[in-house]
Scaffold this motif. Structure first.
Motif, PDB file in Angstrom:
ATOM      1  N   HIS A   1      -5.107   5.133  -9.570  1.00 35.39           N
ATOM      2  CA  HIS A   1      -5.300   4.711  -8.185  1.00 35.39           C
ATOM      3  C   HIS A   1      -5.028   3.229  -7.973  1.00 35.39           C
ATOM      4  O   HIS A   1      -5.173   2.713  -6.873  1.00 35.39           O
ATOM      5  CB  HIS A   1      -6.717   5.058  -7.717  1.00 35.39           C
ATOM      6  CG  HIS A   1      -6.869   6.514  -7.413  1.00 35.39           C
ATOM      7  ND1 HIS A   1      -7.092   7.443  -8.390  1.00 35.39           N
ATOM      8  CD2 HIS A   1      -6.779   7.199  -6.254  1.00 35.39           C
ATOM      9  CE1 HIS A   1      -7.149   8.641  -7.842  1.00 35.39           C
ATOM     10  NE2 HIS A   1      -6.965   8.526  -6.546  1.00 35.39           N
TER      11      HIS A   1
ATOM     12  N   LEU B   1       0.852  -1.182   0.000  1.00 35.11           N
ATOM     13  CA  LEU B   1       0.000   0.000   0.000  1.00 35.11           C
ATOM     14  C   LEU B   1       0.889   1.234   0.000  1.00 35.11           C
ATOM     15  O   LEU B   1       1.567   1.517   0.988  1.00 35.11           O
ATOM     16  CB  LEU B   1      -0.911   0.010   1.230  1.00 35.11           C
ATOM     17  CG  LEU B   1      -1.778  -1.232   1.434  1.00 35.11           C
ATOM     18  CD1 LEU B   1      -2.584  -1.111   2.719  1.00 35.11           C
ATOM     19  CD2 LEU B   1      -2.698  -1.449   0.245  1.00 35.11           C
TER      20      LEU B   1
ATOM     21  N   ASP C   1       0.646   5.174  -1.310  1.00 39.75           N
ATOM     22  CA  ASP C   1      -0.293   6.160  -1.839  1.00 39.75           C
ATOM     23  C   ASP C   1       0.408   7.179  -2.733  1.00 39.75           C
ATOM     24  O   ASP C   1       0.977   8.147  -2.255  1.00 39.75           O
ATOM     25  CB  ASP C   1      -0.992   6.872  -0.671  1.00 39.75           C
ATOM     26  CG  ASP C   1      -2.068   7.811  -1.159  1.00 39.75           C
ATOM     27  OD1 ASP C   1      -2.275   7.884  -2.396  1.00 39.75           O
ATOM     28  OD2 ASP C   1      -2.701   8.467  -0.322  1.00 39.75           O
TER      29      ASP C   1
ATOM     30  N   TYR D   1      -6.543   2.171  -4.356  1.00 39.16           N
ATOM     31  CA  TYR D   1      -6.258   2.792  -3.074  1.00 39.16           C
ATOM     32  C   TYR D   1      -6.397   4.287  -3.246  1.00 39.16           C
ATOM     33  O   TYR D   1      -5.973   4.838  -4.260  1.00 39.16           O
ATOM     34  CB  TYR D   1      -4.812   2.432  -2.742  1.00 39.16           C
ATOM     35  CG  TYR D   1      -4.307   2.720  -1.363  1.00 39.16           C
ATOM     36  CD1 TYR D   1      -5.058   2.404  -0.239  1.00 39.16           C
ATOM     37  CD2 TYR D   1      -3.039   3.271  -1.195  1.00 39.16           C
ATOM     38  CE1 TYR D   1      -4.541   2.644   1.021  1.00 39.16           C
ATOM     39  CE2 TYR D   1      -2.517   3.496   0.058  1.00 39.16           C
ATOM     40  CZ  TYR D   1      -3.269   3.184   1.165  1.00 39.16           C
ATOM     41  OH  TYR D   1      -2.754   3.411   2.408  1.00 39.16           O
ATOM     42  N   GLY D   2      -7.003   4.957  -2.278  1.00 37.36           N
ATOM     43  CA  GLY D   2      -7.103   6.410  -2.404  1.00 37.36           C
ATOM     44  C   GLY D   2      -7.627   7.047  -1.136  1.00 37.36           C
ATOM     45  O   GLY D   2      -8.059   6.361  -0.202  1.00 37.36           O
ATOM     46  N   ASN D   3      -7.576   8.380  -1.135  1.00 37.86           N
ATOM     47  CA  ASN D   3      -8.019   9.138   0.020  1.00 37.86           C
ATOM     48  C   ASN D   3      -9.485   9.492  -0.089  1.00 37.86           C
ATOM     49  O   ASN D   3      -9.982   9.801  -1.173  1.00 37.86           O
ATOM     50  CB  ASN D   3      -7.228  10.444   0.121  1.00 37.86           C
ATOM     51  CG  ASN D   3      -5.780  10.173   0.420  1.00 37.86           C
ATOM     52  OD1 ASN D   3      -5.414   9.927   1.556  1.00 37.86           O
ATOM     53  ND2 ASN D   3      -4.953  10.161  -0.618  1.00 37.86           N
TER      54      ASN D   3
ATOM     55  N   THR E   1      -1.067   9.095  -4.702  1.00 40.07           N
ATOM     56  CA  THR E   1      -1.959  10.226  -4.984  1.00 40.07           C
ATOM     57  C   THR E   1      -2.156  11.102  -3.747  1.00 40.07           C
ATOM     58  O   THR E   1      -3.062  11.932  -3.711  1.00 40.07           O
ATOM     59  CB  THR E   1      -3.330   9.733  -5.467  1.00 40.07           C
ATOM     60  OG1 THR E   1      -3.912   8.930  -4.422  1.00 40.07           O
ATOM     61  CG2 THR E   1      -3.217   8.887  -6.713  1.00 40.07           C
ATOM     62  N   ALA E   2      -1.298  10.912  -2.730  1.00 42.40           N
ATOM     63  CA  ALA E   2      -1.480  11.626  -1.457  1.00 42.40           C
ATOM     64  C   ALA E   2      -1.578  13.137  -1.645  1.00 42.40           C
ATOM     65  O   ALA E   2      -2.400  13.799  -0.999  1.00 42.40           O
ATOM     66  CB  ALA E   2      -0.339  11.280  -0.511  1.00 42.40           C
TER      67      ALA E   2
ATOM     68  N   ARG F   1      -8.709   6.610   4.344  1.00 41.70           N
ATOM     69  CA  ARG F   1      -8.439   6.032   3.032  1.00 41.70           C
ATOM     70  C   ARG F   1      -9.339   4.831   2.811  1.00 41.70           C
ATOM     71  O   ARG F   1      -9.797   4.184   3.755  1.00 41.70           O
ATOM     72  CB  ARG F   1      -6.986   5.563   2.947  1.00 41.70           C
ATOM     73  CG  ARG F   1      -5.982   6.686   2.845  1.00 41.70           C
ATOM     74  CD  ARG F   1      -4.679   6.136   2.313  1.00 41.70           C
ATOM     75  NE  ARG F   1      -3.697   7.173   2.133  1.00 41.70           N
ATOM     76  CZ  ARG F   1      -2.582   7.284   2.869  1.00 41.70           C
ATOM     77  NH1 ARG F   1      -2.330   6.415   3.838  1.00 41.70           N
ATOM     78  NH2 ARG F   1      -1.721   8.238   2.619  1.00 41.70           N
TER      79      ARG F   1
END
Ligand code: HEM
Lengths: 431, 499
Positions: free
Chosen positions: A385, A58, A60, A273-275, A62-63, A325
């Motif tokens: 993502h 994992l 991220d 995966y994303g916020n 795109t944080a 997330r």
């Protein structure tokens, strides 16, 4: 009937040991991203209740997108996630894993922070488990064993049908002949059709409580929900009109890495995966929606399709990092291009419902409209993502979800005592 | 989005015409050595446009570039990056793509005669002429090109086989109809199969079946004053508008192998042999459909009566494939379905289907909606045409290689060509089938231990016949993805090269 369950172990990776971990994981594969079922570190195929498993890092990428929403990115961390979809309770699989692949798993997890060398592996995995907010199983109760047995059944019947002539036989005669053939194969031990195990009564009670409890609860709070609805809608529309879309095309090298792990067998893995969009509004909306979706996947969508999509074997949505997330994982048949096409053409509304609460998602309208319907933005969003699965295991490669359903119908026909001519005619077409 | 009138003057003719009357053709694969000189030549290139000419032209030139070609012509890197990812990577730029397209084994790019790694052309000049007029024109064009900084890598020849492809089947029967006038509404779900397709599916710069403009390079207006305006981005010029992508693949056909296989399967019974071949193709050798023509017209207007006879059908009336097998080439290449399975009518029924319910048979709703996956085919045959008797003979040692210079136009290579090739033609699970891929095109290379060399022929009374060990009939010998620019875009590219 044996219900399915999921397991997901998440632990932060010790930065200095990331390279070693990646190397260990890569060694489990026979091809890029595809596990060798018998690899010595974690011999997946020895776990007869395991449908799918994967290791994902994992990370991220795109944080920074959060800044577009006036929020600071979460602190950068990389975690290792280990996911399984299995028959029977997850506890049972966890115990088996610790018992039979303990050394290998310890080697892997020792690259993580918070892994004391002398810990009890089973307990550690349980402590680091992340339950799914929503879990989807293509067919509740269909075990790995059943899939394999029914696939053998179908292959044997197809071979039998092609090797003998049925030119003048009526469908009824063909059916009877096949029944006799199967009976003799079963006697000879060449075909096995294990009857389903009894449903665990604990599970059944819990399931019933959930089935009736949730609507009851919703009914009770519905006056409040109804009162809140207008405010909800106003807030929603206000946000939808100003939430930033962040949909650049993903980096070519990143996509190439993802693609190198796809289409090696007929089924594929997908991890994203994303916020969440910052603030309580989106968080609670998503908590509520996933709760509702989970009700449908538990009680309604457990017979071969998730809305109109019938290529997904297992899927799950998991909250991570204090619900800041969201992680999504699925196992599906066909290429990513066709998977995304199905998303857009068949269930855009469903994807919008959930993923529009994520940072940067293509603009939606009333939560369900537009969004994924913006084909290119959506596809770019998905790719950006996505996370590469370092190791992925499929216990039944080459058998699609559709095949499984059809094979079960073939078996049903074999075990049937009487069928009308019309029923037999339809059944014969399954071959 | 408002539909702006299609600009025929700014389009290459291939988008609108197959140039059927120009029976002679060849495709010159070129490398650019001197960008400035090439730019000068390109500026004056006598490109045939999509405007109707009276009298019809005696010859036509069409030009298209690979990504490498555009870079050599000094198109700015950020502009080039506005093209689609597939185009940038190229047909062979990524082995993952080759795996998906089925370009493995004998068909793997490293064996290709052109287009393989390190062997990708920069440009293709496609030239078409009336009978007897090609050779002289070709020679003079070649001279001009060579004097202008181009190197001729190869000339892909074509043969006029009289509207028949090398196996002997009438080709060019079914094509999507382009919505030149913007009549088609793309909003909402489509409940019936239609042949009219949004212009943006085939021409960049216009709305596609999603009602959106497919991504392509947009340049600020100041830098490209004489390019067309971008419909969907104010202040921007559109390098893609009136252009499209062209997929070119050289597919060698084992014509004798195909017929001898059909012959062996049917104990040399002439009628049965033809029947099997027709079932593999999915049409009669004459081009007629295997399904009875429809009593009621469903296609939109503007198609000729003949076209209605040949194309007015869907497979809804042949669910079980007893007339046309599910795995037949033509059925795979265009399953003729709609957004919803047949029989979805009214709001309630739509809601039921939308949420995944209401299925009436096992295979219902497992094929993607066709309207997002159409191809405009512009291929030409090459090699020698065999008679029906020759097709059944053992190949002589000096047999002429024969096949199809397959060419198709589409605005989104990933969603159109690649999807069709991967999911439908190479796919071993298309429409619920098992262990088989396209009977004509399959490479017969196993996937995850699953064979793909069978072909199922359903029968009206019961058990499907499954034909075993279907050999490979087609081998890929070359291929590349090209950008076929609009006329003004070509001038822009030419100028970029000269600066
Ligand atoms: C050597 C290789 C090929 C041969 C011999 C072949 C042959 C044929 C024939 C005989 C037809 C029926 C006539 C017609 O509708 O025009 C046809 C239709 C078609 N083919 Fe192929 N083909 C080949 C390769 C391909 C490839 C590579 C594609 C796409 C990737 C393709 C896509 C189609 C499509 C879309 C149709 C029209 C189907 C319809 O609209 O009903 N073909 N082909």
């Amino acid at each position: 009937m044996t219900p399915q369950s999921t397991l997901m172990v998440v632990a932060p990776i010790e930065a200095s040991r990331e390279a070693e971990l990646r190397h260990l994981l890569a060694r489990m594969n026979s091809e890029v991203g595809v596990a060798d079922p018998g690899n010595p570190l974690l011999p997946f195929s020895q776990f007869s209740t395991l449908h799918f498993a994967r290791f994902v890092i994992l990370d991220d990428a795109t944080a920074e997108d959060l800044r577009a929403y006036g929020a600071d990115p979460l602190p950068p961390t990389k975690s290792l996630a280990f996911l399984c979809d299995c028959d029977g309770p997850a506890d049972h699989l966890r115990g088996e894993l610790a018992k039979r692949a303990g050394d290998g798993l310890r080697k892997i997890f020792s690259c993580c922070l918070e892994f004391p060398a002398d810990c009890d592996l089973e307990m550690w995995m349980e402590e680091h488990d992340k339950p799914a907010a929503t879990a989807y199983t293509n067919w509740l109760g269909r075990t790995v064993m059943q899939v394999l047995e029914e696939n053998d059944l179908r292959s044997a019947l197809v071979t039998q049908l092609q090797s003998s002539t049925h030119a003048n036989a009526s469908p009824q005669q063909v059916w009877r002949a096949l029944q006799a053939f199967v009976a003799s194969e079963q006697r000879g031990g060449r075909l096995v059709l294990t009857p389903p195990s009894p449903t665990p009564w604990r599970w059944r009670i819990k399931d019933l409580l959930h089935l009736f409890g949730v609507p009851l609860l919703l009914l009770l709070v519905s006056p409040l929900l109804l009162l809140y609805l207008p405010f909800f809608l106003i807030q929603l529309r206000l946000r939808e009109s100003k939430d930033a879309e962040i949909v650049p095309r993903a980096d070519a090298a990143f996509v190439k890495n993802l693609a190198s792990r796809e289409d090696r067998i007929l089924t594929n893995q997908f991890s994203a995966y994303g916020n969440l969009k910052p603030g309580t509004f989106r968080r609670w909306t998503l908590i509520f929606l996933l709760f509702a979706v989970n009700y449908t996947t538990r009680h309604i969508y457990n017979r071969g399709f998730l809305a109109r999509v019938n290529t997904i074997h297992f899927a799950r949505w998991v909250f991570l990092d204090n619900r800041k997330r969201l992680f999504f994982a699925s196992n599906y048949d066909g290429s990513l291009e066709s998977y995304m096409g199905d998303f857009i053409n068949k269930v855009a509304w469903g994807l919008n419902l959930v993923f529009s609460n994520g940072v940067g998602y293509p603009k939606t309208y009333w939560l369900v409209l537009d969004g994924a319907k913006d084909e290119q933005k959506f596809k770019d969003y998905i790719r950006r993502h996505q996370l590469p699965s370092e190791v992925w295991y499929d216990a039944t490669p080459g058998i699609t979800a559709f095949d499984m359903e059809r094979n079960s119908r073939i078996r049903d026909g074999i075990e049937e005592h009487a069928m009308t001519d019309a029923e037999v005619a339809e059944w014969v077409k399954l071959f | 989005m408002a539909f702006t009138q299609a600009d025929y003057q700014d389009m290459q003719g291939l988008l609108r015409f197959g140039y059927g009357a120009l029976t002679e053709a060849c495709f010159l694969l070129l490398r650019i050595e001197d960008a400035a000189a090439a730019g000068l030549w390109l500026e004056g290139a006598p490109l045939a446009t999509a405007e109707v000419q009276i009298p019809p032209p005696a010859k036509a030139l069409q030009l298209a570039f690979t990504c490498e070609g555009l870079r050599k012509l000094r198109v700015a890197e950020e502009t080039v990056n506005g093209f689609s990812a597939e185009f940038l990577s190229g047909m062979v730029g990524d082995e993952n793509r080759s795996r998906r397209l089925g370009d493995i084994g004998e068909s793997a790019p490293q064996h290709w005669q052109w287009g393989g790694p390190g062997n990708v052309p920069d440009m293709v000049a496609m030239i078409y002429a009336r009978p007897g007029q090609l050779e002289a024109w070709k020679l003079s064009l070649e001279d001009g090109l060579k004097a202008s900084g181009f190197v001729l890598l190869q000339c892909l020849p074509t043969t006029d086989m009289g509207g028949v492809e090398p196996f002997g089947f009438v080709d060019g029967v079914s094509q999507p109809q382009l919505d030149w006038e913007g009549r088609r509404s793309t909003s909402g779900d489509k409940l019936t199969y239609e042949n009219l397709c949004a212009l943006g599916e085939f021409v960049l710069g216009y709305p596609n079946e999603y009602g959106k403009n497919t991504g392509r390079p947009l340049i600020s207006k100041q830098q490209a004053a004489d390019l067309p305006d971008a419909e969907d981005a104010a202040g921007h010029a559109d390098l893609g508008r009136n252009g499209t992508y062209m997929v070119l693949r050289q597919l060698e056909q084992d014509v004798r192998g195909f017929w001898r296989f059909a012959d062996a399967q049917t104990n040399s019974d002439e009628a049965a042999r033809l029947d099997l071949a027709e079932k593999m193709v999915g049409r009669r050798i004459t081009g007629d459909p295997l399904l009875h023509a429809r009593a009621q017209a469903i296609t939109v207007g503007g198609t000729s009566a003949d076209d209605a006879r040949l194309n007015d059908f869907t497979y809804d009336e042949d669910r079980d494939g007893t007339m046309s097998p599910m795995g037949a080439h033509v059925r795979r290449a265009n399953p003729r379905n709609s957004d919803f399975s047949a029989g979805t009518h009214g709001l309630w029924s739509k809601l039921v289907h939308m949420t995944g319910f209401g299925r009436t048979y096992t295979r219902e709703d497992i094929i993607a909606s066709t309207r997002f996956h159409r191809l405009l085919r512009r291929g030409r045959e090459y090699g020698s045409k065999l008679t029906a008797e020759q097709r059944l003979e053992q190949a002589p040692p000096d047999a002429v290689v024969t096949g199809l210079q397959f060419a198709c136009l589409n605005a989104n290579i990933a969603r159109q060509f690649e999807f069709v090739q991967n999911a439908w033609l190479m796919g071993s699970k298309f429409d619920g089938l098992n262990d088989e891929s396209d009977p004509l095109l399959g490479n017969r290379e196993q996937v995850a231990g699953c064979p793909v060399d069978k072909f199922s022929v359903p029968s009206a009374h019961g058990v499907r016949k499954q034909i075993q060990n279907v050999p490979r009939f087609i081998t890929v010998r070359g291929g590349a993805y090209f950008f076929l620019p609009g006329v003004r875009a070509l001038r822009y590219i030419a100028r970029a090269a000269r600066i």
